[in-house]
Motif scaffolding. Structure first.
Motif, PDB file in Angstrom:
ATOM      1  N   GLU A  79      -4.873  12.714   2.416  1.00 28.75           N
ATOM      2  CA  GLU A  79      -5.043  12.091   1.100  1.00 28.75           C
ATOM      3  C   GLU A  79      -5.034  13.127  -0.015  1.00 28.75           C
ATOM      4  O   GLU A  79      -4.391  12.934  -1.039  1.00 28.75           O
ATOM      5  CB  GLU A  79      -6.364  11.316   1.057  1.00 28.75           C
ATOM      6  CG  GLU A  79      -6.397  10.083   1.930  1.00 28.75           C
ATOM      7  CD  GLU A  79      -7.683   9.307   1.745  1.00 28.75           C
ATOM      8  OE1 GLU A  79      -8.405   9.567   0.757  1.00 28.75           O
ATOM      9  OE2 GLU A  79      -7.984   8.443   2.586  1.00 28.75           O
TER      10      GLU A  79
ATOM     11  N   ALA B  14      -0.861  -2.538   6.332  1.00 30.99           N
ATOM     12  CA  ALA B  14      -2.225  -2.899   6.689  1.00 30.99           C
ATOM     13  C   ALA B  14      -2.257  -4.339   7.181  1.00 30.99           C
ATOM     14  O   ALA B  14      -1.717  -5.244   6.525  1.00 30.99           O
ATOM     15  CB  ALA B  14      -3.152  -2.721   5.485  1.00 30.99           C
TER      16      ALA B  14
ATOM     17  N   VAL C  47      -7.582   0.430  -1.205  1.00 24.93           N
ATOM     18  CA  VAL C  47      -7.294  -0.955  -0.857  1.00 24.93           C
ATOM     19  C   VAL C  47      -8.594  -1.736  -0.933  1.00 24.93           C
ATOM     20  O   VAL C  47      -9.643  -1.263  -0.489  1.00 24.93           O
ATOM     21  CB  VAL C  47      -6.654  -1.072   0.546  1.00 24.93           C
ATOM     22  CG1 VAL C  47      -7.569  -0.500   1.622  1.00 24.93           C
ATOM     23  CG2 VAL C  47      -6.291  -2.516   0.858  1.00 24.93           C
TER      24      VAL C  47
ATOM     25  N   ARG D  93      -0.543  -6.371   4.085  1.00 24.04           N
ATOM     26  CA  ARG D  93      -0.219  -5.746   2.809  1.00 24.04           C
ATOM     27  C   ARG D  93       0.401  -4.374   3.057  1.00 24.04           C
ATOM     28  O   ARG D  93       0.010  -3.661   3.990  1.00 24.04           O
ATOM     29  CB  ARG D  93      -1.464  -5.590   1.929  1.00 24.04           C
ATOM     30  CG  ARG D  93      -1.843  -6.869   1.177  1.00 24.04           C
ATOM     31  CD  ARG D  93      -0.747  -7.241   0.177  1.00 24.04           C
ATOM     32  NE  ARG D  93      -0.990  -8.521  -0.474  1.00 24.04           N
ATOM     33  CZ  ARG D  93      -0.584  -9.701  -0.047  1.00 24.04           C
ATOM     34  NH1 ARG D  93       0.080  -9.778   1.089  1.00 24.04           N
ATOM     35  NH2 ARG D  93      -0.826 -10.804  -0.725  1.00 24.04           N
TER      36      ARG D  93
ATOM     37  N   ASN E 204       1.514  -0.539   1.720  1.00 25.91           N
ATOM     38  CA  ASN E 204       1.292   0.567   0.795  1.00 25.91           C
ATOM     39  C   ASN E 204       2.630   1.270   0.591  1.00 25.91           C
ATOM     40  O   ASN E 204       3.191   1.854   1.522  1.00 25.91           O
ATOM     41  CB  ASN E 204       0.245   1.535   1.374  1.00 25.91           C
ATOM     42  CG  ASN E 204      -0.158   2.621   0.395  1.00 25.91           C
ATOM     43  OD1 ASN E 204       0.651   3.104  -0.384  1.00 25.91           O
ATOM     44  ND2 ASN E 204      -1.417   3.020   0.453  1.00 25.91           N
TER      45      ASN E 204
ATOM     46  N   THR F 203      -7.081   5.451   1.169  1.00 28.79           N
ATOM     47  CA  THR F 203      -5.785   5.220   1.812  1.00 28.79           C
ATOM     48  C   THR F 203      -5.884   5.304   3.323  1.00 28.79           C
ATOM     49  O   THR F 203      -5.346   4.462   4.046  1.00 28.79           O
ATOM     50  CB  THR F 203      -4.768   6.256   1.305  1.00 28.79           C
ATOM     51  OG1 THR F 203      -4.708   6.195  -0.121  1.00 28.79           O
ATOM     52  CG2 THR F 203      -3.392   5.989   1.875  1.00 28.79           C
TER      53      THR F 203
ATOM     54  N   GLY G 252      -1.542   3.386  -4.558  1.00 28.62           N
ATOM     55  CA  GLY G 252      -1.707   3.445  -3.113  1.00 28.62           C
ATOM     56  C   GLY G 252      -2.895   4.245  -2.650  1.00 28.62           C
ATOM     57  O   GLY G 252      -3.005   4.541  -1.451  1.00 28.62           O
ATOM     58  N   ARG G 253      -3.817   4.598  -3.545  1.00 24.86           N
ATOM     59  CA  ARG G 253      -4.956   5.434  -3.186  1.00 24.86           C
ATOM     60  C   ARG G 253      -6.164   4.644  -2.692  1.00 24.86           C
ATOM     61  O   ARG G 253      -7.139   5.242  -2.240  1.00 24.86           O
ATOM     62  CB  ARG G 253      -5.364   6.296  -4.379  1.00 24.86           C
ATOM     63  CG  ARG G 253      -4.371   7.376  -4.756  1.00 24.86           C
ATOM     64  CD  ARG G 253      -4.061   8.261  -3.540  1.00 24.86           C
ATOM     65  NE  ARG G 253      -3.313   9.446  -3.888  1.00 24.86           N
ATOM     66  CZ  ARG G 253      -3.818  10.674  -3.899  1.00 24.86           C
ATOM     67  NH1 ARG G 253      -5.080  10.868  -3.595  1.00 24.86           N
ATOM     68  NH2 ARG G 253      -3.056  11.702  -4.204  1.00 24.86           N
TER      69      ARG G 253
ATOM     70  N   ARG H 239      -5.640  -6.075  -1.109  1.00 30.45           N
ATOM     71  CA  ARG H 239      -4.757  -5.628  -2.185  1.00 30.45           C
ATOM     72  C   ARG H 239      -4.839  -4.102  -2.311  1.00 30.45           C
ATOM     73  O   ARG H 239      -5.928  -3.533  -2.413  1.00 30.45           O
ATOM     74  CB  ARG H 239      -5.145  -6.259  -3.526  1.00 30.45           C
ATOM     75  CG  ARG H 239      -4.823  -7.735  -3.669  1.00 30.45           C
ATOM     76  CD  ARG H 239      -3.322  -8.002  -3.695  1.00 30.45           C
ATOM     77  NE  ARG H 239      -3.030  -9.415  -3.917  1.00 30.45           N
ATOM     78  CZ  ARG H 239      -2.974 -10.339  -2.964  1.00 30.45           C
ATOM     79  NH1 ARG H 239      -3.202 -10.005  -1.699  1.00 30.45           N
ATOM     80  NH2 ARG H 239      -2.703 -11.590  -3.261  1.00 30.45           N
ATOM     81  N   TRP H 240      -3.677  -3.459  -2.294  1.00 31.91           N
ATOM     82  CA  TRP H 240      -3.597  -2.021  -2.551  1.00 31.91           C
ATOM     83  C   TRP H 240      -3.531  -1.769  -4.052  1.00 31.91           C
ATOM     84  O   TRP H 240      -3.012  -2.600  -4.809  1.00 31.91           O
ATOM     85  CB  TRP H 240      -2.346  -1.418  -1.906  1.00 31.91           C
ATOM     86  CG  TRP H 240      -2.387  -1.344  -0.404  1.00 31.91           C
ATOM     87  CD1 TRP H 240      -1.857  -2.248   0.460  1.00 31.91           C
ATOM     88  CD2 TRP H 240      -2.987  -0.322   0.395  1.00 31.91           C
ATOM     89  NE1 TRP H 240      -2.078  -1.857   1.760  1.00 31.91           N
ATOM     90  CE2 TRP H 240      -2.769  -0.660   1.747  1.00 31.91           C
ATOM     91  CE3 TRP H 240      -3.671   0.854   0.114  1.00 31.91           C
ATOM     92  CZ2 TRP H 240      -3.205   0.114   2.813  1.00 31.91           C
ATOM     93  CZ3 TRP H 240      -4.123   1.638   1.170  1.00 31.91           C
ATOM     94  CH2 TRP H 240      -3.903   1.274   2.494  1.00 31.91           C
ATOM     95  N   THR H 241      -4.047  -0.630  -4.473  1.00 32.41           N
ATOM     96  CA  THR H 241      -3.877  -0.225  -5.869  1.00 32.41           C
ATOM     97  C   THR H 241      -2.432   0.189  -6.095  1.00 32.41           C
ATOM     98  O   THR H 241      -1.666   0.422  -5.149  1.00 32.41           O
ATOM     99  CB  THR H 241      -4.809   0.947  -6.211  1.00 32.41           C
ATOM    100  OG1 THR H 241      -4.561   2.037  -5.313  1.00 32.41           O
ATOM    101  CG2 THR H 241      -6.264   0.527  -6.097  1.00 32.41           C
TER     102      THR H 241
ATOM    103  N   VAL I  36      -4.309  -0.293  10.215  1.00 33.01           N
ATOM    104  CA  VAL I  36      -3.272   0.255   9.346  1.00 33.01           C
ATOM    105  C   VAL I  36      -2.257   0.977  10.228  1.00 33.01           C
ATOM    106  O   VAL I  36      -2.610   1.858  11.020  1.00 33.01           O
ATOM    107  CB  VAL I  36      -3.873   1.210   8.295  1.00 33.01           C
ATOM    108  CG1 VAL I  36      -2.785   1.708   7.362  1.00 33.01           C
ATOM    109  CG2 VAL I  36      -4.972   0.509   7.514  1.00 33.01           C
TER     110      VAL I  36
END
Length: 1423
Positions: free
Chosen positions: A705, A272, A324, A263, A265, A338, A321-322, A316-318, A282
């Motif tokens: 972050e 990832a 997963v 996945r 980001n 992240t 991107g903050r 699945r990432w949000t 990652v």
């Protein structure tokens, strides 16, 4: 950033109950969800969670094309593509069936069930969708699909094309109309693969049967992240987004041979890779070489889950991107930040005691997807082998994920889809007391100048205070629901902001905004709903003074704007300041009056804001525009803010210090890479405003972050407030700390990058996920996930735990100090520690610093070349809490590590002696436990005895009590034994006098002041054996006030219940009947020596506190000290000391003097119950039962009901005797006089002091200490007590010298009242007739002595019968009768038990007959 909350919601299956949902996929807006099973396709709506359309394929279609395998949405949500097991594609059109909502709401006919609130009306428009099959499948299209094998994965790459991966190692590009884009199809066998883009030699994949099993595309990464069926992973990229097959290049992910899924980001440009070993690696793209570089690894620790959850199933990432979400094949779901910080793991949830996760995990997820704004996580939960359920888990998130300008706020809050969870800063930093042990010692305050710091609350009564930690009661969230009228049509909540004071909150949903005032608890909404729907907040929101600042897009006008809405005015566009900008606003931030705006054109524009008036007129002047397009793509910029990193130098000019402020630096976080753009002033414009230029950007850190900086920094703030804080996920925290030079004025340096050379980047790990930093308090605040199990039935919908969010905090000062000391920056560490020394938990921070280094070095199996413990010890030694820090660290560490600790800190015996020198007694008591395990019992006893003597000198009675118990617990047989081991359990034997002390840890802690009073109160320290008399019955013990109550600044007394005192034993009998050890006798002698010192110096208050703590029987002891310590040589000084110690006010002259003009008047009071009930002053020490019951008990000193001395038996309240006057007028006059004297008590001190003095009067009277009884009676201005005291002087237990001293004391007080204290004069005039009465007693005693000397007959020839025959008249002339106040018979009859003394009310225990005394009623006296 994301934390689950509440129960997972289970959605009802529309098809058969046993159908297995294979996949759940959302559209681009994450509002519509498509769930796919073998033969069904269902489209769900997000909020409310309801199905919209359900399509089931026919049997003929299943046989011809195969069952469903995968599903993918078109970006505009107009089509859905489904892949089948036979390698075919089915395209469905998703069309709106009608303009009406899919669900109609109707109220039931029952009136009581009808909706009457706005919250019950669902205003969300649920689209009515229709699914139709696309008929554009041509025969040629089917033929192409047949030879290419099965479809493994689909990936939407644009609004017009979809990428299809097959088992023939092909990546086919199809248009949404079903045609194939043949020229741009890819073949893995023709794509060159290498480790990076600089390698000249690249080889294609030559192995057979190798194909892509997972793929995801990102235009910001400019390529695909793929995993192959053989476990390898790679990154496919091309020079442009057309992806010409001849230009595509593959980059291998190093070290990956067991990949399962991939996945990407987008915002942070990360790939990832899920692996079979349950880890997620990652990777980031190295800009220099173009290769994949491992950024971090997401791996569960043994603390989170000790087992193996299996291969990674889905990721699945949000959208931002903050975070997963990761699921494993054997069960379990986790959410990571992240850069790899674990936010939630279902494997650590509470599932009950009977659930074994390694064998039967209740949460096995095969597919998952985030909903809009990340507020829900949709999951396909596997129920056994034959069915699945669709569940939905709600989340809350930090506003930093979408509105990074909130990082400069001290308030912690989280936002959900329709509410806020607020925890204000004033609830976090409120402290009630300061926890610095022994800080009240004189040496501590003198060495550190604490006398000049009135802000610290030091209490002189005790050398340590409790720190009331209210974190537990301040962890609660204030839940702030958004108004239903706003959120019903603007769900979900997207942006929120809180002002610096925490009083105002503004929110923005799908359109418009609203704000809330915490003081008035009212929301403000747009009055015109059309204006609310006309704009959408796109770039964040913040508070500036009294204005709400937003970056928005105007739907009505079609352009982007910055708007200012005043807080006080109505929410209306006519009161708003609207400024049009060139591009969409992505990020807003503010520093003082400087507004930072970052837009889609990659320009960072800095505006200077000026409020022209209170009517909303704002001047917005553009100061500078910085183009950062060369640094990053605008969509990858996480935050852009101004930070005050340079220290303002002060230049003295003509005795006036002028501070020249440097331009604030621009700090940009782009894809996790933190860059600083330094600005400098180079010229002025035509309006004489400064013009700025920018230096090349400097990379400060990567994998960032969040960033925190203190807003406006003044010159007086500490280095911690000038620091720049970074959070890097699994890599921990970093702080860019300024190192202030010792003398900056001597070495001025105006270089551009000089300030960067004066800063240092310190990394360290945290135990929490930080969300807010309190710079001045050195605290990090965060949140964590916790669960509670309500039902363990697996069939229940509540079988999964209930998720809650807790606020967490961590002190970080010791981490910074350790990093600085490790780098030999001890001076800067000392400066930072000195600036934080006023914090309540500063000693705790030093203890953590010492403890961490000790544990790390003492348990290290490898030799340490450069041990840090000596430097840490040397650093802690610079602070006055050094001794406490060492001993507290030792007590919380294993005994095996003590040798290493004290090899650097010094010998504990020397540290103990230093504590005694500094009068830090509590710390010295803590060292006793250390010495008890390291030294022999002889040494421990000697040091404990020394500490006991010092504690008695310093009047630390609680500590003295615990030390006495500690000494008595030492086994006499173990005194001379060497300390070969440190077994705590073998330290103590038994206590003498049949009281056994258990040899456990509780006995080791008694010297720390945490033992209760009721533990060993049955033994007296003045008598070492129990009296031989039988114990009295329970009802014979009457409660009485204790001798000493704590002063207002002392800790509350723990002995509030009635404590029975043993019967008094003559003090002289202790040595004869002593059966204890020599050590116990020495302890008793030490206690008695200090008691004599207190009594001889007239410190009755301290004596009472000592007796209460050490259980000293004062009556028996005072009786033995009549002619020694209890002598009163200066009655005036004793009166003054009583006034001082008991805070007893001196009397003042009032109108009662008109009754006291007659000198030599005698007391003939009409002592009646009415007079007694009006005032307590008439009580003579033996209070009546109702009055005694009404008084509180003090400090737990036991009271003996007997034996009563001769003074007690001659109580005035017994009645009888000779009347003092025969005239009725004289009697009435003195009755009025006593009434006036009673009113003097209105001027007395506190009730507590009054009870204490009353009890001392009783004790002194019972012990026949007539001198002290007189002094206390005078201070109380109790004439009847004085009368009883002078009558008691006639007893044989009162010596002739004592009577003489009593008369001299009365004379001295009379003379003192005439010369200095006129307030006592009326009272002394009333009792002055007792001086001639005492003179007559003295004369009678002297004549009796002279007669006995001149008598010729020897005592052996006398007989008792002959001694009882002298003439009464002759003897009566020699010895005056006792004085008693006249009490009428009627008054005695009515008074009942009120006027009777306590010895007559309480049945005394059996006791020997009282000693012989003068018989008052017969008029005879025994010679």
């Amino acid at each position: 950033m994301y934390f689950p909350i509440g129960w997972p919601k289970v959605l009802k299956n529309l098809g058969a109950d046993n159908q297995i949902i294979k996949q759940i996929v959302s559209n681009r807006d994450k509002i519509l969800f498509a769930s796919l099973s073998d033969d069904c396709l269902t489209v769900w709506f997000c909020k409310p969670t309801v199905p919209i359309v359900h399509h089931k394929r026919s049997t003929e279609s299943l046989q011809r094309l195969g069952v469903n395998v995968g599903v993918e949405w078109k970006p505009d949500s107009s089509m859905i593509c489904v892949s089948t097991s036979e390698g075919h594609l089915i395209l469905y059109n998703v069309e709106a069936h009608s303009e009406q909502t899919a669900y109609q709401q109707y109220d039931p006919p029952t009136a009581s069930l009808r909706r009457d609130s706005a919250e019950l009306f669902v205003k969300e428009v649920i689209p009515s969708l229709k699914i139709t099959q696309n008929e554009k499948f041509t025969p040629q299209f089917k033929e192409v699909l047949v030879w290419d094998g099965q479809i493994t994965r689909m990936c939407c790459i644009s609004g017009t094309e979809i990428l299809v991966c097959t088992t023939r190692a092909h990546l086919l590009r199809y248009r949404w109309d079903g045609t194939q884009n043949r020229d741009y199809c890819l073949d893995l066998g023709r794509i060159p693969f290498s480790i990076n883009q600089q390698v000249s030699k690249a080889e294609p994949i030559l192995e057979d049967n190798t194909h892509v099993n997972d793929i995801e595309y990102s235009p910001l990464v400019c390529g695909f992240g793929i995993t192959l069926n053989d476990g390898r992973a790679a990154y496919l990229t091309a020079p442009n987004l057309k992806f010409d097959p001849n230009a595509v290049q593959g980059i291998w992910a190093p070290g990956i041979d067991d990949a399962t899924c991939a996945r990407v980001n987008h915002k942070f440009r990360l790939i990832a890779i899920g692996r079979k070993n349950s880890q997620v690696d990652v990777f980031t793209i190295d800009e220099a070489t173009g290769g994949l570089e491992l950024s971090h690894t997401m791996v569960l620790s043994s603390k989170d889950f000790p087992g193996d959850p299996g291969p990674v199933k889905c990721m699945r990432w949000t959208a931002d991107g903050r975070a997963v979400a990761v699921s494993w094949e054997r069960g379990g779901v986790s959410v990571w930040s992240t850069f790899g910080a674990l936010l939630m793991c279902s494997l650590a949830w509470d599932y009950g005691l009977n659930q074994e996760l390694s064998k039967n995990n209740p949460l096995v997820v095969s597919s998952l997807e985030w909903a809009t704004e990340g507020y829900q996580l949709w999951m396909v939960k596997v129920e056994g082998d034959s069915s699945t359920n669709l569940i939905q888990l709600d989340f809350v998130k930090s506003p930093l994920s979408v509105n990074p300008c909130m990082s400069n706020q001290r308030h912690l809050y989280l936002q959900a889809d329709d509410k806020l969870y607020v925890n204000l800063e004033d609830n976090l930093t409120k402290r009630t007391k300061i926890s610095i042990i022994d800080s009240s010692s004189e040496m501590y305050q003198s060495e550190n100048g604490l006398q000049d710091q009135p802000t610290l609350e030091y209490e002189n009564s005790t050398n340590y205070r409790e720190f009331v930690d209210d974190n537990e009661c301040r962890k609660q969230w204030i839940v702030l629901p958004l108004p239903a009228t706003y959120i019903a049509t603007n769900w979900p909540l997207r942006y929120s902001a809180i002002d610096s004071g925490g009083m105002n909150v503004c929110v923005a949903g799908r359109a418009g905004l609203a704000h809330y005032n915490c003081a008035s608890r009212r929301w403000k909404l747009f009055g015109n709903e059309a204006q609310e729907k006309d704009f959408v907040v796109t770039g964040g929101m913040l508070w500036w003074n009294e204005y709400i600042v937003i970056g928005c897009y105007s739907i009505l006008d079609g352009h982007d704007e910055i708007r200012f809405y005043p807080r006080e005015a109505k929410l209306d566009n006519k009161f708003a300041k609207i400024v049009r900008v060139q591009s969409q606003v992505f990020v807003l931030d503010i520093l003082d009056d400087q507004l930072v705006v970052f837009g889609a054109d990659a320009l960072v524009t800095i505006y200077e804001l000026t409020a022209l008036d209170d009517a909303g007129n704002i001047e917005m002047r553009c100061v500078q525009a910085v183009d950062v397009s060369a640094l990053s793509h605008p969509a990858c910029v996480v935050s852009a803010s101004l930070c005050r990193l340079q220290d303002p130098p002060s230049r003295p000019r003509a005795s006036v210090t002028v501070t020249v402020r440097h331009p604030d630096s621009l700090v940009i976080n782009a894809s996790g890479k933190l860059m600083m753009v330094q600005r400098e002033e180079y010229d002025v414009d035509e309006d004489n405003n400064p013009a700025y230029s920018c230096l090349p950007a400097t990379v400060l850190a990567s994998c960032v972050e969040s960033v925190w900086s203190c807003g406006s920094v003044s010159g007086s703030q500490t280095q911690l407030s000038r620091a720049l804080w970074l959070w890097c996920g699994a890599l921990g925290a970093r702080v860019w700390l300024p190192l202030l030079p010792r003398d900056a004025t001597r070495h001025p340096d105006s270089g551009r990058h000089t300030f960067m050379a004066k800063r240092i980047m310190l990394p360290f790990h945290l135990n929490i996920y930080p969300l807010t930093i309190l710079f001045d308090d050195a605290i990090l605040l965060g949140a964590e996930n916790d669960t509670t199990l309500y039902a363990s039935d697996s069939n229940s919908v509540f079988s999964l735990p209930f998720c809650v969010v807790n606020r967490t905090s961590q002190v970080y000062l010791h981490q910074i100090l350790r990093q600085l000391l490790r780098r030999n920056l001890g001076y800067h560490a000392w400066e930072i520690a000195r600036s934080c020394s006023q914090l309540a938990y500063f000693p705790h921070s030093l203890e953590l610093l010492l403890h961490e280094v000790l544990e790390e070095e003492a348990t290290s199996k490898e030799p340490i070349p450069d041990a840090q413990l000596p430097s840490i010890i040397e650093f802690v030694h610079e602070f006055p809490v050094y001794l406490q820090t060492v001993v507290q660290c030792a007590r919380k560490t294993e005994i095996a590590l003590w040798a290493y600790l004290f090899s650097a800190a010094g010998k504990p015996k020397e540290l103990f002696q230093e504590c005694l020198q500094r009068k830090m007694l509590d710390t010295a008591a803590s060292y006793l436990i250390i010495l008890q395990n390291l030294e022999s019992s002889t040494v421990s006893r000697q040091l404990a005895t020394q500490l006991l003597d010092t504690a008695l000198q310093q009047e630390r009675w609680d500590l003295a009590r615990d030390l006495v118990r500690f000494l008595r617990a030492i086994d006499p047989n173990d005194v001379d034994s060497p300390r070969n081991s440190v077994n705590v359990q073998a330290k103590y034997g038994q206590v003498v006098q049949s009281q056994t002390v258990s040899p456990n840890a509780e006995d080791l802690s008694v010297i720390l002041g945490n033992m209760q009073l009721a533990g060993g109160r049955g033994r007296s320290f003045s008598t070492t054996v129990s009296p031989r008399e039988p114990s009295p019955p329970a009802h014979a013990h009457a409660p009485a006030p204790a001798p000493a109550a704590p002063p207002p600044h002392a800790p509350p007394s723990r002995a509030t219940a009635a404590v029975k005192r043993k019967k008094s034993v003559p003090a002289r009998a202790d040595r004869d009947s002593y059966s204890g050890t020599a050590e116990e006798f020495f302890i008793d002698m030490m206690i008695q020596r200090h008691a004599r010192l207190l009594l001889s110096t007239a410190r009755l208050y301290a004596l009472g506190k000592m007796a209460a703590a050490l259980d000293v029987h004062l009556v028996a002891w005072l009786a033995g000290e009549r002619e020694r310590a209890a002598r009163v040589d200066s009655a005036v000084l004793c009166v003054k000391r009583l006034h001082e110690d008991f805070a007893w006010p001196y009397p003042v002259i009032n109108d009662a003097e008109q009754y006291l003009q007659r000198k030599g008047s005698t007391v003939t009071s009409s002592y009646t119950p009415s007079a007694e009930s009006d005032s307590l002053c008439g009580d003579s020490g033996y209070m009546s039962l109702p009055l005694r019951a009404a008084l509180p008990l003090m400090s737990g000193v036991p009271v003996s009901p007997g034996p009563v001395s001769s003074a007690g038996e001659g109580s005035v309240a017994e009645g009888g005797g000779v009347a003092w006057g025969s005239e009725a007028g004289e009697e009435r006059r003195y009755a009025a006089l006593m009434e006036r004297l009673h009113h003097h008590q209105a001027e007395r001190g506190s009730h507590t002091s009054h009870v204490q003095l009353r009890y001392y009067l009783q004790l002194m009277t019972e012990a026949s200490c007539v001198e002290w009884a007189l002094v206390v009676a005078v201070v109380l201005r109790d004439a009847l007590a004085v009368l009883r005291t002078t009558n008691a002087a006639r007893g044989n237990d009162v010596s002739l010298d004592a009577v003489r001293r009593l008369r001299r004391a009365l004379q001295d007080i009379c003379a003192w009242t005439d010369a200095e204290c006129l307030g006592y004069k009326p009272f002394m005039m009333a009792i002055s007739n007792q001086i001639p009465f005492l003179t007559s007693i003295i004369n009678s005693r002297e004549r009796r002595i002279s007669m006995s000397k001149t008598r010729v007959r020897t005592p052996s020839t006398s007989s008792l019968g002959q001694e009882t025959k002298p003439k009464p008249q002759t003897q009566e002339a020699k010895l005056p009768p006792p004085q008693k106040a006249e009490v009428s018979k009627q008054g005695r009859k009515e008074s009942g038990g009120v006027t009777e003394p306590l010895p007559n009310v309480v049945v005394p225990p059996p006791r020997p007959p009282p000693p012989p005394r003068d018989d008052v009623t017969t008029g005879c006296a025994i010679m």
